[in-house]
Design a protein around this motif. Structure first.
Motif, PDB file in Angstrom:
ATOM      1  N   LYS A   1       0.856  -1.189   0.000  1.00  0.00           N
ATOM      2  CA  LYS A   1       0.000   0.000   0.000  1.00  0.00           C
ATOM      3  C   LYS A   1       0.892   1.240   0.000  1.00  0.00           C
ATOM      4  O   LYS A   1       1.803   1.344   0.824  1.00  0.00           O
ATOM      5  CB  LYS A   1      -0.901  -0.009   1.236  1.00  0.00           C
TER       6      LYS A   1
ATOM      7  N   TRP B   1       3.107   4.305  -6.830  1.00  0.00           N
ATOM      8  CA  TRP B   1       2.604   3.013  -7.300  1.00  0.00           C
ATOM      9  C   TRP B   1       3.715   1.967  -7.213  1.00  0.00           C
ATOM     10  O   TRP B   1       4.898   2.264  -7.081  1.00  0.00           O
ATOM     11  CB  TRP B   1       2.133   3.138  -8.755  1.00  0.00           C
TER      12      TRP B   1
ATOM     13  N   CYS C   1       6.664   1.565  -4.419  1.00  0.00           N
ATOM     14  CA  CYS C   1       5.977   2.858  -4.301  1.00  0.00           C
ATOM     15  C   CYS C   1       6.725   3.978  -5.016  1.00  0.00           C
ATOM     16  O   CYS C   1       7.124   4.991  -4.418  1.00  0.00           O
ATOM     17  CB  CYS C   1       5.751   3.218  -2.828  1.00  0.00           C
TER      18      CYS C   1
ATOM     19  N   CYS D   1       4.188   8.596  -9.354  1.00  0.00           N
ATOM     20  CA  CYS D   1       3.409   8.646 -10.592  1.00  0.00           C
ATOM     21  C   CYS D   1       3.894   9.825 -11.443  1.00  0.00           C
ATOM     22  O   CYS D   1       4.580  10.726 -10.952  1.00  0.00           O
ATOM     23  CB  CYS D   1       1.923   8.835 -10.268  1.00  0.00           C
TER      24      CYS D   1
ATOM     25  N   ASN E   1      -3.737   9.416  -9.403  1.00  0.00           N
ATOM     26  CA  ASN E   1      -3.568   7.989  -9.123  1.00  0.00           C
ATOM     27  C   ASN E   1      -3.075   7.303 -10.381  1.00  0.00           C
ATOM     28  O   ASN E   1      -3.487   7.657 -11.491  1.00  0.00           O
ATOM     29  CB  ASN E   1      -4.884   7.354  -8.660  1.00  0.00           C
ATOM     30  N   CYS E   2      -2.228   6.296 -10.220  1.00  0.00           N
ATOM     31  CA  CYS E   2      -1.714   5.586 -11.388  1.00  0.00           C
ATOM     32  C   CYS E   2      -1.458   4.133 -11.047  1.00  0.00           C
ATOM     33  O   CYS E   2      -1.316   3.763  -9.880  1.00  0.00           O
ATOM     34  CB  CYS E   2      -0.442   6.252 -11.908  1.00  0.00           C
ATOM     35  N   SER E   3      -1.394   3.292 -12.107  1.00  0.00           N
ATOM     36  CA  SER E   3      -1.055   1.884 -11.936  1.00  0.00           C
ATOM     37  C   SER E   3       0.298   1.563 -12.548  1.00  0.00           C
ATOM     38  O   SER E   3       0.812   0.466 -12.405  1.00  0.00           O
ATOM     39  CB  SER E   3      -2.138   0.996 -12.578  1.00  0.00           C
ATOM     40  N   SER E   4       0.872   2.518 -13.265  1.00  0.00           N
ATOM     41  CA  SER E   4       2.214   2.375 -13.830  1.00  0.00           C
ATOM     42  C   SER E   4       2.715   3.768 -14.199  1.00  0.00           C
ATOM     43  O   SER E   4       1.997   4.764 -14.051  1.00  0.00           O
ATOM     44  CB  SER E   4       2.196   1.462 -15.056  1.00  0.00           C
TER      45      SER E   4
ATOM     46  N   THR F   1       0.300   4.913 -17.165  1.00  0.00           N
ATOM     47  CA  THR F   1      -1.165   4.824 -17.075  1.00  0.00           C
ATOM     48  C   THR F   1      -1.658   5.491 -15.802  1.00  0.00           C
ATOM     49  O   THR F   1      -1.427   4.985 -14.694  1.00  0.00           O
ATOM     50  CB  THR F   1      -1.637   3.359 -17.098  1.00  0.00           C
ATOM     51  N   CYS F   2      -2.355   6.620 -15.984  1.00  0.00           N
ATOM     52  CA  CYS F   2      -2.975   7.323 -14.850  1.00  0.00           C
ATOM     53  C   CYS F   2      -4.461   6.988 -14.810  1.00  0.00           C
ATOM     54  O   CYS F   2      -5.130   7.008 -15.842  1.00  0.00           O
ATOM     55  CB  CYS F   2      -2.796   8.826 -14.990  1.00  0.00           C
ATOM     56  N   SER F   3      -4.978   6.711 -13.648  1.00  0.00           N
ATOM     57  CA  SER F   3      -6.415   6.429 -13.505  1.00  0.00           C
ATOM     58  C   SER F   3      -7.207   7.698 -13.215  1.00  0.00           C
ATOM     59  O   SER F   3      -8.412   7.743 -13.434  1.00  0.00           O
ATOM     60  CB  SER F   3      -6.653   5.401 -12.397  1.00  0.00           C
TER      61      SER F   3
END
Length: 416
Positions: free
Chosen positions: A168, A174, A178, A181, A187-190, A193-195
């Protein structure tokens, strides 16, 4: 003062102190409890005991005592007997040792899990040691890791199992370690790629700016459309087109740009032209709709008339195509074997003197009278049931025919 008076005063003072001391000694001797008594009714008779002691039977010799000299079992804070503890020391509990155990004990002999400070059963810890959490105190609190949960996770980790394995992360970070981004990424997963993006940005990695005319500076992350609307004076998906200066308060329709609250009094010629165009368009549309309605009504009326004529022509079926058709009301026909068709639209009464053929009215009842010598017969063709009814007192020739309706059966009435 005389010497004897001094001696008397001294004696009185000494006597008074002796009385006080005597009262104190008697009070202590009479009301003093034994060492382990909390309350008592005599020196060797306790009513309640201090923690760790009890009144009852000695477990070794089964002798009863009430001087609170009997100790509770180990790990027992208070008890009512050697085998009945009412409160355990931290780290111990009463009941079943394990949930699957059958035996139940109440002398605080069961030990809590290693990381439990206190518990009510083996699987229910009520207080964990520092750094541990959970019902079983079997995992580390956020930010800690290690067998004793005493090591700190990296600063960007909220929870981890080691320095290189984060489960977490803090915001805008990320991955297992950690990482940060991309810029403007909420928020991002890589790293690619931003969410979600910070306010005012859009795109896969939030590297594109929303139009400054977007309401509240926000836009759709994928398309850049100003979904929440535009600031005053602009319209379009991207709020990149200006409303007309003639619009009141520079407010116009989001999609088409037409003025919402009317036009300014100055320089409003364009607005008037637009308004006139709208009125003319509405009028033309209304005329076209009215013409269509009139044409449809006329077509329905013509079709209904045509169907009526077809029905009448079909109803006028007869076996002799050379015969003329008549509307006969109370007509007398003198010739024998005379054939007439009754009116298909009205009730018709026909009189004759010999055998004839008549077509019954398909819309309304038709009455036909025929005379042979002096006797009359009434025949009535019923359209709803298509049956032939004869009134007695008649001699009719064989093969007398009444035609009921085109497309239905023919009935022959024999002489009676």
């Amino acid at each position: 003062m005389e010497p004897q008076d001094v001696n008397k005063a001294i004696m009185k003072t000494v006597f008074a102190w002796m009385v006080v001391l005597t009262d104190i000694i008697l009070t202590v001797v009479i009301h003093a409890c034994s060492n382990n008594c909390l309350t008592c009714s005599g020196v060797s008779s306790c009513n309640t005991c201090k923690n760790g002691y009890y009144i009852g039977y000695n477990v070794d010799n089964n002798q009863y005592t009430d001087d609170c000299s009997l100790s509770c079992p180990d790990n027992c804070i208070s008890c009512t007997s050697y085998y009945n503890c009412s409160k355990c020391n931290d780290g111990y509990y009463n009941g079943r040792h394990y949930p699957s155990s059958n035996a139940v004990t109440y002398h605080c002999q069961h030990k809590c899990r290693d990381n439990c400070i206190s518990c009510t059963s083996y699987d229910n810890c009520t207080q964990c040691k520092n750094g541990f959490t959970g019902d079983l105190c079997d995992r580390c609190i956020d930010g800690k890791f290690g067998n004793l949960c005493d090591q700190n996770c990296p600063l960007t980790c909220l929870a981890c199992s080691s320095l290189t394995n984060c489960s977490k992360c803090i915001g805008k970070h990320w991955g297992n370690s950690c990482q940060q981004c991309p810029a403007n990424c909420l928020n991002c997963s890589s790293s690619s790629t931003c969410s979600s993006c910070d306010k005012g940005f859009h795109g896969q990695i939030c590297n594109k700016q929303c139009n400054v005319n977007c309401l509240d500076g926000r836009c759709d992350q994928l398309t850049g459309n100003c979904n929440d609307g535009c600031v005053a004076g602009f319209y379009g998906n991207f709020c990149d087109m200006k409303c007309s200066n003639d619009c009141v308060n520079l407010t116009c329709d989001r999609v088409h740009g037409t003025c919402k609250t009317g036009y300014n009094a100055i320089n409003s010629a364009t607005g008037n032209e637009d308004a006139n165009g709208i009125i003319i368009g509405a009028a033309v549309g209304g005329v076209i709709i009215l013409i269509i309605i009139v044409v449809l009504v006329a077509a329905v009326v013509l079709l209904a008339r045509r169907l009526k004529r077809l029905e009448n022509s079909n109803t006028a079926l007869t076996s002799n195509t050379d015969l003329s058709y008549y509307n006969i009301n109370n007509a007398f026909v003198g010739a024998n074997t005379d054939t007439r068709q009754a009116d298909v639209n009205q009730s018709t009464t026909v009189y004759d003197t010999d055998t004839d053929t008549r077509l019954a009215d398909v819309n309304q009842p038709t009455t036909v009278y025929e005379s042979l010598t002096t006797t009359g017969v009434n025949r009535f063709a019923d359209y709803s049931s298509l049956e032939l009814q004869d009134v007695p007192t008649s001699e009719l020739p064989n093969d007398h025919t009444v035609q009921l309706d085109p497309g239905v059966q023919y009935y022959n009435v024999s002489a009676k």
